[in-house]
Scaffold this active site. Sequence first.
Site, PDB file in Angstrom:
ATOM      1  N   ARG A   1      25.400 -45.165 -38.459  1.00  0.00           N
ATOM      2  CA  ARG A   1      24.587 -44.346 -37.551  1.00  0.00           C
ATOM      3  C   ARG A   1      23.126 -44.759 -37.677  1.00  0.00           C
ATOM      4  O   ARG A   1      22.437 -44.393 -38.623  1.00  0.00           O
ATOM      5  CB  ARG A   1      24.764 -42.857 -37.858  1.00  0.00           C
ATOM      6  CG  ARG A   1      24.211 -41.924 -36.783  1.00  0.00           C
ATOM      7  CD  ARG A   1      24.430 -40.470 -37.165  1.00  0.00           C
ATOM      8  NE  ARG A   1      25.837 -40.142 -37.248  1.00  0.00           N
ATOM      9  CZ  ARG A   1      26.610 -39.784 -36.222  1.00  0.00           C
ATOM     10  NH1 ARG A   1      26.080 -39.700 -35.015  1.00  0.00           N
ATOM     11  NH2 ARG A   1      27.875 -39.500 -36.392  1.00  0.00           N
TER      12      ARG A   1
ATOM     13  N   GLU B   1      35.042 -43.398 -35.053  1.00  0.00           N
ATOM     14  CA  GLU B   1      34.765 -43.689 -33.643  1.00  0.00           C
ATOM     15  C   GLU B   1      34.055 -45.034 -33.480  1.00  0.00           C
ATOM     16  O   GLU B   1      33.102 -45.340 -34.189  1.00  0.00           O
ATOM     17  CB  GLU B   1      33.882 -42.588 -33.057  1.00  0.00           C
ATOM     18  CG  GLU B   1      33.492 -42.835 -31.604  1.00  0.00           C
ATOM     19  CD  GLU B   1      32.238 -42.080 -31.195  1.00  0.00           C
ATOM     20  OE1 GLU B   1      31.578 -42.528 -30.237  1.00  0.00           O
ATOM     21  OE2 GLU B   1      31.912 -41.069 -31.842  1.00  0.00           O
TER      22      GLU B   1
ATOM     23  N   SER C   1      33.530 -44.588 -26.886  1.00  0.00           N
ATOM     24  CA  SER C   1      33.814 -43.395 -26.087  1.00  0.00           C
ATOM     25  C   SER C   1      33.851 -43.818 -24.627  1.00  0.00           C
ATOM     26  O   SER C   1      32.930 -44.490 -24.149  1.00  0.00           O
ATOM     27  CB  SER C   1      32.748 -42.313 -26.278  1.00  0.00           C
ATOM     28  OG  SER C   1      32.891 -41.671 -27.514  1.00  0.00           O
TER      29      SER C   1
ATOM     30  N   ARG D   1      18.138 -44.076 -30.503  1.00  0.00           N
ATOM     31  CA  ARG D   1      18.456 -42.650 -30.592  1.00  0.00           C
ATOM     32  C   ARG D   1      17.767 -42.042 -31.799  1.00  0.00           C
ATOM     33  O   ARG D   1      17.818 -42.589 -32.897  1.00  0.00           O
ATOM     34  CB  ARG D   1      19.971 -42.437 -30.699  1.00  0.00           C
ATOM     35  CG  ARG D   1      20.724 -42.949 -29.478  1.00  0.00           C
ATOM     36  CD  ARG D   1      22.197 -42.655 -29.531  1.00  0.00           C
ATOM     37  NE  ARG D   1      22.884 -43.276 -28.395  1.00  0.00           N
ATOM     38  CZ  ARG D   1      24.194 -43.211 -28.185  1.00  0.00           C
ATOM     39  NH1 ARG D   1      24.967 -42.565 -29.037  1.00  0.00           N
ATOM     40  NH2 ARG D   1      24.732 -43.797 -27.128  1.00  0.00           N
TER      41      ARG D   1
ATOM     42  N   ARG E   1      29.086 -51.017 -35.206  1.00  0.00           N
ATOM     43  CA  ARG E   1      30.283 -50.401 -35.777  1.00  0.00           C
ATOM     44  C   ARG E   1      31.453 -51.388 -35.789  1.00  0.00           C
ATOM     45  O   ARG E   1      32.310 -51.324 -36.674  1.00  0.00           O
ATOM     46  CB  ARG E   1      30.638 -49.136 -34.996  1.00  0.00           C
ATOM     47  CG  ARG E   1      29.612 -48.036 -35.192  1.00  0.00           C
ATOM     48  CD  ARG E   1      30.101 -46.682 -34.722  1.00  0.00           C
ATOM     49  NE  ARG E   1      29.090 -45.661 -34.979  1.00  0.00           N
ATOM     50  CZ  ARG E   1      29.319 -44.353 -34.982  1.00  0.00           C
ATOM     51  NH1 ARG E   1      30.541 -43.915 -34.726  1.00  0.00           N
ATOM     52  NH2 ARG E   1      28.364 -43.490 -35.241  1.00  0.00           N
TER      53      ARG E   1
END
Length: 423
Positions: free
Chosen positions: A274, A346, A349, A259, A388
Amino acid sequence: MHDIRFIRENPEAFDAGLAKRGLEPRSAELLALDERRRALITEAQTVQARRNEASKAIGAAKARRDDPTDLMAEVAELKERMPAIDAEEKAVGAELTGVLAAIPNLPLADVPKGADEDDNALVHQRGTPPAFAFEAKEHDAIGPALGLDFETGALLAGSRFTFLRGSAARLHRALGQFMLDTLTREHGYEETVVPLLVREEAMFGTGQLPKFAEDSFQTSDGRWLIPTSEVSLTNSVREQILSEEALPLRFTALSPCFRSEAGSAGRDTRGYIRQHQFEKVEMVSITTPDQSEAEHERMTACAEDILTKLGLAFRRMKLCTGDMGFSAARTYDLEVWLPGQARYREISSCSTCTDFQARRMNARYRPGGEKATRFVHTLNGSGLAVGRTLVAVVENYQQEDGSVAVPEVLQSYLGGLNQLEPR
């Protein structure tokens, strides 16, 4: 992709769904394009019918030895008009498709209305955050001694890339294998290995294109590096008609994800939270519409099970309309407790996309005993983001001397090792 027939029959409901997402009404614009397109289709059919009729009349006139000049001139004129009508119909159709493709999915009725993450709703909280007799550190302070090499990653590829060594690399591998084993052995997901490069239509199918092109990496030959294996897994049923008996399909994959994070400037620039390249275990389900509600709960519970087995405190949040992704109709976020930050972050999801992606992919199923087909429902979720999860394990199992205890469920993946020692 939205169904123009639904908008035609329910313009007020469509605009109300957009308003819940904080968007302006679009039904009038869409219906005007749809009406123009349908009028052009009708005109083309009328012109073709008259051309066929006039052509037959020419033959009849010649048989009667009448002069067919006027009829022949009319046929020539009609023939000349048809390409222009067809071209305009295609242009209007493409414009309609383009507008529809840029509009996000409508939220389900139970999704809370809100602007951002501050308006998300707590569903439940599980586990107890650990209490330390010392001041808890963040992972970027503990990690380098365990092999989280941020400097070499930046040297090789720039910011937001990390080079994993030794204990950190072994823990990362153990986490990915543990997640795959849990999902396949206990929860019935089929393990897959997916292409990391996909064509443009695959990215369109799951909603990354055209709107979010800047958030992904494109290669010189026009293909795209997947931002998540959701793209490959969900598109595995594109342009297919599945049997109802085969559903639900449940897939999982451990894959690198890429990403550009174009829209996240300044966020989480430190540490391993991230990254431009990371690994994630993905879950994807393909279901019938009547199964999708239960499947969403099931999928989220599978991700929660992994967190529970790892002994990590977490909470489930129902995302508000302003924090929900483009293709989602409802999203649950799982947030894990990070002692170093003293906050929940987070880690997964899980979204139901209803038939939004299926329409973009033309993925359908045939109900038993019926000739007509229907669009499937698609769901996706993280089970979990490996990096994460590594951060969460390091922070929650940290020891005062800089070592990290290994959760019991991971010890067999590390040759019985119960503690990671700093170098």
